[in-house]
Each structure stands twice: as C-alpha cells, then as structure tokens.
Design a protein around this motif. Structure first.
Motif, short mmCIF file in Angstrom:
data_model
loop_
_atom_site.label_atom_id
_atom_site.label_comp_id
_atom_site.label_asym_id
_atom_site.label_seq_id
_atom_site.Cartn_x
_atom_site.Cartn_y
_atom_site.Cartn_z
N GLY A 265 7.94 -8.41 5.57
CA GLY A 265 9.39 -8.41 5.48
C GLY A 265 9.82 -9.25 4.29
O GLY A 265 9.01 -9.93 3.69
N SER A 266 11.10 -9.21 3.97
CA SER A 266 11.57 -9.97 2.82
C SER A 266 13.00 -10.41 3.06
O SER A 266 13.68 -9.92 3.97
CB SER A 266 11.49 -9.11 1.55
N TYR A 267 13.41 -11.38 2.26
CA TYR A 267 14.79 -11.86 2.27
C TYR A 267 15.30 -11.85 0.85
O TYR A 267 14.52 -11.89 -0.11
CB TYR A 267 14.86 -13.28 2.86
N GLY A 268 16.59 -11.83 0.70
CA GLY A 268 17.19 -11.71 -0.62
C GLY A 268 16.85 -12.84 -1.56
O GLY A 268 16.85 -12.65 -2.78
N ASP A 269 16.51 -14.01 -1.00
CA ASP A 269 16.22 -15.16 -1.86
C ASP A 269 14.73 -15.46 -1.95
O ASP A 269 14.34 -16.51 -2.46
CB ASP A 269 16.97 -16.40 -1.36
N ASN A 270 13.90 -14.56 -1.44
CA ASN A 270 12.45 -14.83 -1.46
C ASN A 270 11.67 -13.57 -1.84
O ASN A 270 10.59 -13.30 -1.31
CB ASN A 270 11.99 -15.34 -0.09
N ILE A 271 12.21 -12.83 -2.78
CA ILE A 271 11.68 -11.50 -3.09
C ILE A 271 10.36 -11.56 -3.84
O ILE A 271 9.44 -10.77 -3.57
CB ILE A 271 12.73 -10.69 -3.87
N VAL A 272 10.19 -12.46 -4.76
CA VAL A 272 8.97 -12.51 -5.57
C VAL A 272 7.76 -12.80 -4.70
O VAL A 272 6.75 -12.10 -4.74
CB VAL A 272 9.11 -13.54 -6.71
N TYR A 273 7.83 -13.86 -3.90
CA TYR A 273 6.71 -14.21 -3.02
C TYR A 273 6.42 -13.08 -2.05
O TYR A 273 5.25 -12.70 -1.86
CB TYR A 273 7.06 -15.49 -2.26
N ALA A 274 7.46 -12.53 -1.43
CA ALA A 274 7.25 -11.45 -0.46
C ALA A 274 6.60 -10.24 -1.13
O ALA A 274 5.71 -9.60 -0.54
CB ALA A 274 8.57 -11.06 0.19
N ALA A 275 7.01 -9.92 -2.33
CA ALA A 275 6.42 -8.77 -3.03
C ALA A 275 4.94 -8.97 -3.28
O ALA A 275 4.13 -8.04 -3.14
CB ALA A 275 7.15 -8.54 -4.35
N THR A 276 4.54 -10.20 -3.63
CA THR A 276 3.11 -10.45 -3.86
C THR A 276 2.33 -10.32 -2.57
O THR A 276 1.19 -9.82 -2.57
CB THR A 276 2.86 -11.85 -4.45
N LYS A 277 2.91 -10.71 -1.46
CA LYS A 277 2.19 -10.62 -0.19
C LYS A 277 2.14 -9.17 0.33
O LYS A 277 1.16 -8.77 0.97
CB LYS A 277 2.83 -11.55 0.85
N HIS A 278 3.18 -8.39 0.05
CA HIS A 278 3.10 -6.96 0.33
C HIS A 278 1.94 -6.34 -0.47
O HIS A 278 1.15 -5.54 0.06
CB HIS A 278 4.41 -6.26 -0.05
N ALA A 279 1.84 -6.71 -1.72
CA ALA A 279 0.76 -6.19 -2.57
C ALA A 279 -0.60 -6.63 -2.06
O ALA A 279 -1.58 -5.87 -2.14
CB ALA A 279 0.96 -6.66 -4.01
N LEU A 280 -0.69 -7.84 -1.52
CA LEU A 280 -1.96 -8.34 -1.01
C LEU A 280 -2.43 -7.53 0.19
O LEU A 280 -3.64 -7.32 0.39
CB LEU A 280 -1.84 -9.81 -0.64
N TYR A 281 -1.50 -7.05 1.02
CA TYR A 281 -1.87 -6.14 2.11
C TYR A 281 -2.50 -4.87 1.56
O TYR A 281 -3.51 -4.37 2.07
CB TYR A 281 -0.66 -5.79 2.97
N ALA A 282 -1.91 -4.32 0.51
CA ALA A 282 -2.46 -3.11 -0.10
C ALA A 282 -3.85 -3.36 -0.65
O ALA A 282 -4.76 -2.51 -0.51
CB ALA A 282 -1.53 -2.60 -1.20
N LEU A 283 -4.04 -4.51 -1.28
CA LEU A 283 -5.35 -4.87 -1.80
C LEU A 283 -6.38 -4.94 -0.68
O LEU A 283 -7.48 -4.39 -0.78
CB LEU A 283 -5.25 -6.22 -2.54
N ALA A 284 -6.04 -5.61 0.40
CA ALA A 284 -6.97 -5.76 1.52
C ALA A 284 -7.28 -4.40 2.16
O ALA A 284 -8.45 -4.10 2.46
CB ALA A 284 -6.38 -6.71 2.57
N ASP A 285 -6.26 -3.58 2.36
CA ASP A 285 -6.48 -2.27 2.98
C ASP A 285 -7.39 -1.39 2.14
O ASP A 285 -8.31 -0.74 2.64
CB ASP A 285 -5.14 -1.56 3.22
N GLY A 286 -7.12 -1.38 0.83
CA GLY A 286 -7.94 -0.55 -0.06
C GLY A 286 -9.37 -1.04 -0.14
O GLY A 286 -10.32 -0.25 -0.14
#
Length: 238
Positions: free
Chosen positions: A139-160
């Motif tokens: 999930g993400s919040y309007g003031d924490n988008i950069v960190y949240a985006a990197t962690k979304h990407a980390l899920y994709a890395l782990a899944d792949g």
C-alpha cells in the motif's frame, strides 16, 4: 560437514544486528554495513565476519576491487538476507529524480545485483534468499510514495526470482515487517514531527525470529511471504 554461510546486508541497522546474532547460532555470518563501531561489536561475536561496505558504490559503481568481491568468491552461500534500505518521506510533488534513483538503487537494484553475483554459490547450497520488505510494499500514502514504490518493486523481484530458481532448489522469501522500533522508523516520525513511542512498535528481535522460521523450513517447502504486524496496530492504540 561444510560450514553453513549467511550474508546479511544492513547488518548495523535496527533489524540487521538481531538478524546477524540469530543466524550466527548456526551459520558463519558475513555482516555488511557502514557503521564502523557497530561492525566492530558484531565482529566480536562468534561466527561473524564484519564487512564494511557502501553497497551502492561497491555493487553499482565502477571502482575495483570492492569490499564485496570476496563474497563472490565463496563456493556456497546458504542464506542471504537483504535488510539494507533507505526510507525518507516524499510525495510526487516533493521528490526529485535523484531521490527516486537513490532509493531505487539501494532498495531494489543493490539486492538484485548482489543476488546475481552470489547465484552460483546460492544454487550450490540450494540456499534461501530473504528480502526484507515492508507493510508499505502492499500500500502507499501520498507522502511516502518513493519508499512504497521501491518496496512494491522488491515484491516483483522476489516473485520473479522465486519462479526462476525454484527448480534448482533455491528458496525465496519476503518478510514484511510492520512498524518496527528502529532508527529508520524514528527518523520518519521525526520528519513528520510526531511523538515516537518505542513501546508501540515491533521489537527488532521478532523480525529475526521470523527469518529463522523461514530459514528452518523443511526441505520440501518454502515459506514465501511472511507479514509481521504489531500485537496492537498503532492506529488502534488508545
């Protein structure tokens, strides 16, 4: 019996030290971090080799040799825990390209590149790769988008990675803590000017215990996703 080997990044951080201490009970741990004093304390423990490393410079830079080179010479690696990360609150409006690049480099590209370099040794050991994610990864919040985006990407890395390496016996897990009592979280609270109450948050040792559960899973299984939440959600505190 060949000695089991573990590598932990972010070893001098709030969670990292507890992860190193726990794994050192059964593995020889290479503890990667940048805080010399904390590394010296870890180095005084049995079964721990401290490695001073600026991961971005060592893995993504052009300087050679680097402090991680000796790790890529290991013939087997049983456990890798990617715990190094940076978190600073940004909105789309406030973030600049350098803020995105800095966060993506450490939080996503570094774990991908270190894993790539260690893959032959991980495959040899049929080892386990653990990515430390976050509640922000779902999930993400309007003031924490950069960190949240990197962690979304980390899920994709782990899944792949899991899908690519499972046939060879490599296990991949994501451990995603909720708010944990670490200097990183304290810094985020300070950025917002909020009161920080350590007792409201998960103790770092609990994250080490969750990783131990992943590492000790039986040979026919892998624990792919672990969410660690506070006993009482912070928003429910009265």
């Amino acid at each position: 019996m060949t000695e089991a080997i573990a590598i932990v990044t972010g070893a001098t951080g709030g969670m990292g030290r507890e992860i190193v201490v726990d794994l050192a009970r059964t593995h020889h741990v290479y503890a990667l971090g940048r805080n010399d004093e904390a590394l010296a304390e870890l180095g005084a423990l049995s079964n721990v080799t401290p490695v001073n490393s600026d991961l971005v410079a060592d893995l993504l830079g052009e300087e050679a040799p680097s402090s991680v080179d000796r790790l890529t010479e290991l013939t087997r690696v049983d456990v890798v825990v990617h715990a190094a990360a940076v978190a600073t609150k940004f909105s789309v409006e406030s973030a600049r390209p350098v803020d995105w690049r800095d966060a993506l480099d450490l939080n996503v590209v570094v774990p991908a590149e270190l894993t790539r370099r260690l893959l032959p040794a991980i495959r040899e050991a049929q080892g386990t790769v653990v990515f430390i994610n976050s509640g922000a990864g779902r999930g993400s919040y309007g003031d924490n988008i950069v960190y949240a985006a990197t962690k979304h990407a980390l899920y994709a890395l782990a899944d792949g990675l899991r899908k690519a390496e499972s046939v060879g016996g490599v296990r991949v897990s994501t451990v995603a803590p909720g708010p944990t009592d670490t200097p990183m979280l304290e810094g985020l609270y300070a950025q917002d000017g909020k009161e920080y109450r350590a007792g409201y948050f998960i103790e770092p040792v609990e994250i080490a215990r969750a990783i131990r559960t992943v590492v000790d899973a039986g040979p026919s299984t892998q624990i792919t996703d672990v969410s660690v939440r506070p006993r009482i959600e912070v928003g429910d505190r009265r």
